[in-house]
Design an enzyme around this catalytic site. Structure first.
Site, PDB file in Angstrom:
ATOM      1  N   HIS A 113      21.126  -0.817  21.527  1.00  0.00           N
ATOM      2  CA  HIS A 113      21.629   0.203  22.448  1.00  0.00           C
ATOM      3  C   HIS A 113      20.500   1.170  22.782  1.00  0.00           C
ATOM      4  O   HIS A 113      19.663   1.480  21.929  1.00  0.00           O
ATOM      5  CB  HIS A 113      22.807   0.965  21.811  1.00  0.00           C
ATOM      6  CG  HIS A 113      23.602   1.783  22.776  1.00  0.00           C
ATOM      7  ND1 HIS A 113      23.223   3.056  23.147  1.00  0.00           N
ATOM      8  CD2 HIS A 113      24.743   1.513  23.461  1.00  0.00           C
ATOM      9  CE1 HIS A 113      24.091   3.538  24.019  1.00  0.00           C
ATOM     10  NE2 HIS A 113      25.024   2.629  24.224  1.00  0.00           N
ATOM     11  N   ASP A 134      29.868  -2.905  23.618  1.00  0.00           N
ATOM     12  CA  ASP A 134      30.096  -3.787  24.757  1.00  0.00           C
ATOM     13  C   ASP A 134      30.283  -5.236  24.330  1.00  0.00           C
ATOM     14  O   ASP A 134      31.021  -5.991  24.971  1.00  0.00           O
ATOM     15  CB  ASP A 134      28.918  -3.688  25.742  1.00  0.00           C
ATOM     16  CG  ASP A 134      28.786  -2.300  26.329  1.00  0.00           C
ATOM     17  OD1 ASP A 134      29.781  -1.791  26.854  1.00  0.00           O
ATOM     18  OD2 ASP A 134      27.688  -1.725  26.258  1.00  0.00           O
TER      19      ASP A 134
END
Length: 440
Positions: free
Chosen positions: A317, A375
């Site tokens: 991330h 995600d």
């Protein structure tokens, strides 16, 4: 130009910038944060020294003061108003988190019931607004519909457009949170040619949304508690995430004193970008590209090859340099949903689980801290629940509306509120004379 930090005689921390070109030194205050890095107050930089700062993407620039959300990307911490995201997803619900984001504190029992009733009161949309949908093609992307319909709310609710009136700001905020599930469900129903389903307020916020999405008039609909719980957690996990692209867009649009519906429509447009709201869809695209577990070693090798442009989507991330705390919460939900829907033995989900295993055990991923992020799991859950990938970002927008509304309200009431006006480093032509077309 050089800089140094020190304490001035009044014991206020400052940074001194030395401008060697013009032989000047100027002190700038260091503003202390409750958590996270302190910031240098450079509001007078141009006036004092004649310079702008240069920070593409604003990755080192604090654009505002905020009390709403704190992220520590190194430690993997996400707090809303001081409460950890882990506690909120396990013990709270989405509407309570929305209340917290907007009001700063968790509600009392009386406040909670009044807030919930207020949301339920505004869950329907003006019947005339429904006609807007027929103006779109049936194959229109649901996010295109969302941008148009949410922006059009300002044409229907004139009694909540005055941003300087606290009651109107509150009314607009309640309407946005209440109507977003209805608008999103209608966008989905329109694209598949099914009749719109009106809200059922006896259901929870998430159960009501699922009913509007997946029920039809010919059959009764009973919410599945495993699925509604998983979606509730997804909503909480996406409710706010500090000054990201879409939230900054809402604030920038709002800084011009645009009405709240226009500001949220601008946030939806920003979220639509694949680099922001489309990451979980990219995960499924990647899984389909890999195809089967037998091909995983090939793609793992490609991911480790610096000269290969292939990247494993849903791993690592930009903000979280360790683990994504939202992913840890959602991992268990992903497994529960797959088990509930008997999807564990489907090839795509077997592939996803094998990738998860590798990421948690492979030394390369551990060393690079490339762990599955939110995600990765949300895309798997949403597809298992029957959502088309075109709806993934719509669900993100629905949840993020709570954060957008909170951030917009905070900006409007800030004592240092001013219109956003980023500066630039100009690299184009210098002054030159116009040449008539017959002489070019």
């Amino acid at each position: 130009m050089t800089s140094s930090s020190h304490n001035d005689p009044e014991d206020k921390d400052t940074v001194t910038i030395t401008d060697n070109r013009n032989q000047r030194q100027v002190d700038f205050r260091i503003l202390h944060s409750e958590l996270g890095p302190d910031v240098i107050d450079i509001q007078t930089l141009y006036r004092e020294l004649g310079y702008f700062t240069y920070d593409p993407g604003f990755t080192s620039t604090g654009s505002c003061d905020s009390e709403i959300t704190f992220i520590d990307g190194v430690q993997g911490i996400l707090l809303h108003r001081g409460y950890s995201i882990e506690q909120l997803t396990e013990q709270s619900n989405f509407l309570e988190v929305a209340y917290l984001l907007i009001n700063g504190e968790l509600p009392s029992d009386d406040q909670w019931h009044r807030f919930k009733h207020e949301i339920e009161t505004h869950s329907m949309v003006d019947e005339q607004l429904i006609r807007f949908y027929s103006g779109f093609r049936r194959d229109a992307h649901p996010m295109a519909i969302m941008v148009g319909v949410v922006g059009a709310l300002s044409a229907f609710y004139h009694d909540s457009l005055d941003i300087h009136d606290a009651e109107q700001r509150h009314l607009a905020s309640m309407r946005l949170i209440a109507k977003m599930p209805t608008i999103a469900a209608m966008a989905y129903k329109y694209t598949i040619g099914q009749p719109f389903i009106y809200p059922t307020n006896k259901l929870s916020y998430t159960e009501n949304f699922l009913k509007m999405l997946f029920s039809v008039p010919a059959n009764d609909y009973e919410p599945n508690p495993v699925l509604s719980t998983a979606l509730e957690k997804i909503f909480i996990l996406h409710a706010d995430h500090e000054q990201n692209a879409s939230t900054s867009t809402v604030r920038l649009a709002g800084s011009s004193q645009a009405n709240p519906f226009a500001c949220i429509a601008a946030g939806i447009a920003s979220l639509w970008g694949p680099a922001h709201g489309g990451a979980n869809e990219a995960v499924l695209t990647m899984l389909n590209q890999i195809g089967s577990k037998e091909h995983i070693p090939e793609f793992i090798a490609r991911a480790k090859d610096r000269n290969d442009p292939f990247r494993l989507m849903g791993f690592g991330h930009r903000v979280y340099k360790n683990h994504d705390p939202r992913a840890n919460v959602l991992k268990d939900s992903a497994h529960a949903v797959l088990k509930e829907l008997d999807a564990m033995n489907q090839p795509l989900f077997e592939l996803a689980m094998e990738l998860e295993r590798i990421a948690l055990e492979d030394e390369y991923f551990i060393e690079k801290k490339l762990f599955p992020n939110v995600d990765f799991y949300s895309g798997i859950i949403l597809q298992a629940m029957g959502f088309p990938t075109s709806m993934f970002t719509v669900l993100f927008a629905l949840a993020r509306t709570a954060g957008w509304v909170a951030q917009w309200n905070e900006m409007i009431t800030s004592p240092v509120h001013k219109i956003g006006r980023p500066r630039q480093r100009y690299t184009g032509h210098g002054p030159r004379d116009y040449v008539a077309i017959d002489r070019r």
